[in-house]
Write a protein that holds these residues in place. Structure first.
Motif, mmCIF file in Angstrom:
data_model
loop_
_atom_site.group_PDB
_atom_site.id
_atom_site.type_symbol
_atom_site.label_atom_id
_atom_site.label_comp_id
_atom_site.label_asym_id
_atom_site.label_seq_id
_atom_site.Cartn_x
_atom_site.Cartn_y
_atom_site.Cartn_z
ATOM 1 N N GLU A 166 -31.463 -4.145 -22.344
ATOM 2 C CA GLU A 166 -30.545 -5.277 -22.363
ATOM 3 C C GLU A 166 -29.828 -5.483 -23.686
ATOM 4 N N ARG A 196 -34.593 -13.371 -17.395
ATOM 5 C CA ARG A 196 -33.629 -12.849 -16.416
ATOM 6 C C ARG A 196 -33.741 -11.336 -16.242
ATOM 7 N N GLY A 197 -34.077 -10.613 -17.300
ATOM 8 C CA GLY A 197 -34.149 -9.156 -17.214
ATOM 9 C C GLY A 197 -35.251 -8.637 -16.320
ATOM 10 N N ASP A 225 -33.436 -10.541 -8.700
ATOM 11 C CA ASP A 225 -32.222 -11.183 -8.191
ATOM 12 C C ASP A 225 -31.041 -10.780 -9.076
ATOM 13 N N ALA A 226 -30.041 -10.123 -8.483
ATOM 14 C CA ALA A 226 -28.900 -9.625 -9.250
ATOM 15 C C ALA A 226 -28.135 -10.753 -9.932
ATOM 16 N N ARG A 227 -28.042 -11.904 -9.282
ATOM 17 C CA ARG A 227 -27.287 -13.010 -9.873
ATOM 18 C C ARG A 227 -27.999 -13.572 -11.109
ATOM 19 N N ARG A 282 -30.065 -11.843 -13.008
ATOM 20 C CA ARG A 282 -29.953 -10.812 -14.047
ATOM 21 C C ARG A 282 -28.598 -10.866 -14.738
ATOM 22 N N GLY A 283 -27.580 -11.314 -14.018
ATOM 23 C CA GLY A 283 -26.239 -11.368 -14.583
ATOM 24 C C GLY A 283 -25.896 -12.692 -15.243
ATOM 25 N N ALA A 284 -26.846 -13.620 -15.311
ATOM 26 C CA ALA A 284 -26.583 -14.919 -15.939
ATOM 27 C C ALA A 284 -26.197 -14.725 -17.403
ATOM 28 N N THR A 285 -25.114 -15.367 -17.810
ATOM 29 C CA THR A 285 -24.593 -15.145 -19.160
ATOM 30 C C THR A 285 -24.807 -16.318 -20.116
ATOM 31 N N ASP A 337 -24.352 -20.812 -16.285
ATOM 32 C CA ASP A 337 -24.792 -19.941 -15.198
ATOM 33 C C ASP A 337 -26.196 -20.321 -14.745
#
Length: 304
Positions: free
Chosen positions: A160, A233-234, A238-240, A242-245, A249
């Motif tokens: 990451e 998150r890593g 859940d793809a969403r 993992r993509g939290a910025t 989010d």
């Protein structure tokens, strides 16, 4: 007459920065280690599972977790020890300096000055502690396979990047600044109410610390839930997630999945962690400050 007016409350300006830092480091290690298993349970309750999971609000209390070996609840404690010592040393040394600078050591109650000192100290503490907290929470997860702090740090960095260690820092500060401001102001208030003479009194430090920890943790739990989502998150499937910025989010995901109740996941273990841990932290800190007090004023302090 001047000698008689000296009390323990003014120790912050008489002890050195090194003494304050040393007392703070011991307090931080004692605080985090004593309540670490409960903190692990809190983390597992706050982590959002995949959308297909059932009973999301109680997943962390199901039978497999209850049967988890007690040693797993201590997984990641080394990260806390490595980070809490220097971070709390910086925290309390900064707090004592700012408390004197902002005027919180003056006679009477000065909650705003104490809160401002706590907030300033928190910026320094969290910047240093955040990477260790990320590693700690990754290792606290029930399905974590990391065997050491070094392995976890290396894998997180490889997968990451460096930003993973600081993506939650804005949210952490958004939580920690009000948390620590509330805790320090509340602690100083109750300490002066319970012990107006200002002498060293362990009972006062335990009660004031416990009340401060309970009040501050109760009011900042929603931000802690968002912070946990970002820091773990890593490891999510859940793809969403993992993509939290960032904060928005994380906030949106929790609100959509669970509504307002989602922001109080892990509320009870969080309070049960911070109430005794704050009592331990303040008691240890105040004890070592008392132990390293100026010997010329020894007779003016309450006995241990």
């Amino acid at each position: 007459m001047a000698e008689e007016e000296y009390d323990y409350e003014s120790l912050g300006e008489n002890t050195t920065m090194t003494q304050n830092a040393f007392a703070g480091a011991l307090a931080g290690i004692a605080e985090h280690c004593a309540m670490y298993p409960v903190d692990s349970i809190k983390t597992r309750m706050q982590v959002i599972q995949t959308a297909s999971a059932t009973s999301p609000t109680t997943l962390a209390l199901n039978q497999p977790m209850v049967r988890t070996a007690s040693r797993n609840l201590w997984r990641g404690v080394n990260s806390v020890v490595m980070g809490a010592g220097p971070a709390h040393a910086l925290h309390f040394a900064t707090y004592e300096f700012c408390k004197e600078y902002y005027g919180a050591n003056r006679q009477g109650h000065h909650p705003l000055a104490s809160a401002a000192a706590g907030a300033t100290a928190t910026f320094a503490h969290d910047t240093l502690m955040n990477p260790f907290d990320v590693i700690k929470q990754r290792m606290q997860l029930k399905d974590s396979t990391f065997r050491s702090v070094r392995e976890c740090a290396r894998m997180v960095f490889a997968k990451e990047g460096f930003s993973a260690f600081y993506i939650s820092l804005p949210t952490t500060l958004a939580m920690s600044v009000p948390f620590q401001s509330l805790q320090f102001a509340t602690y100083e208030y109750f300490r002066k109410v319970l012990n107006p003479n200002g002498g060293y009194d362990p009972t006062t430090h335990v009660i004031a610390g416990g009340l401060a920890g309970a009040i501050a943790s109760s009011m900042t739990t929603p931000l802690d839930v968002v912070k946990t989502l970002l820091q773990t998150r890593g490891q999510s499937q859940d793809a969403r997630i993992r993509g939290a910025t960032g904060f928005m989010d994380g906030f949106t995901i929790i609100k959509e999945r669970y509504g307002l109740r989602g922001f109080f996941r892990g509320f009870k273990p969080r309070v049960l962690t911070h109430m005794p841990s704050a009592a331990i932290s303040w008691s240890v800190y105040e004890y070592f400050k008392w132990l390293m007090r100026p010997t010329s004023h020894q007779g003016n302090l309450l006995p241990l």
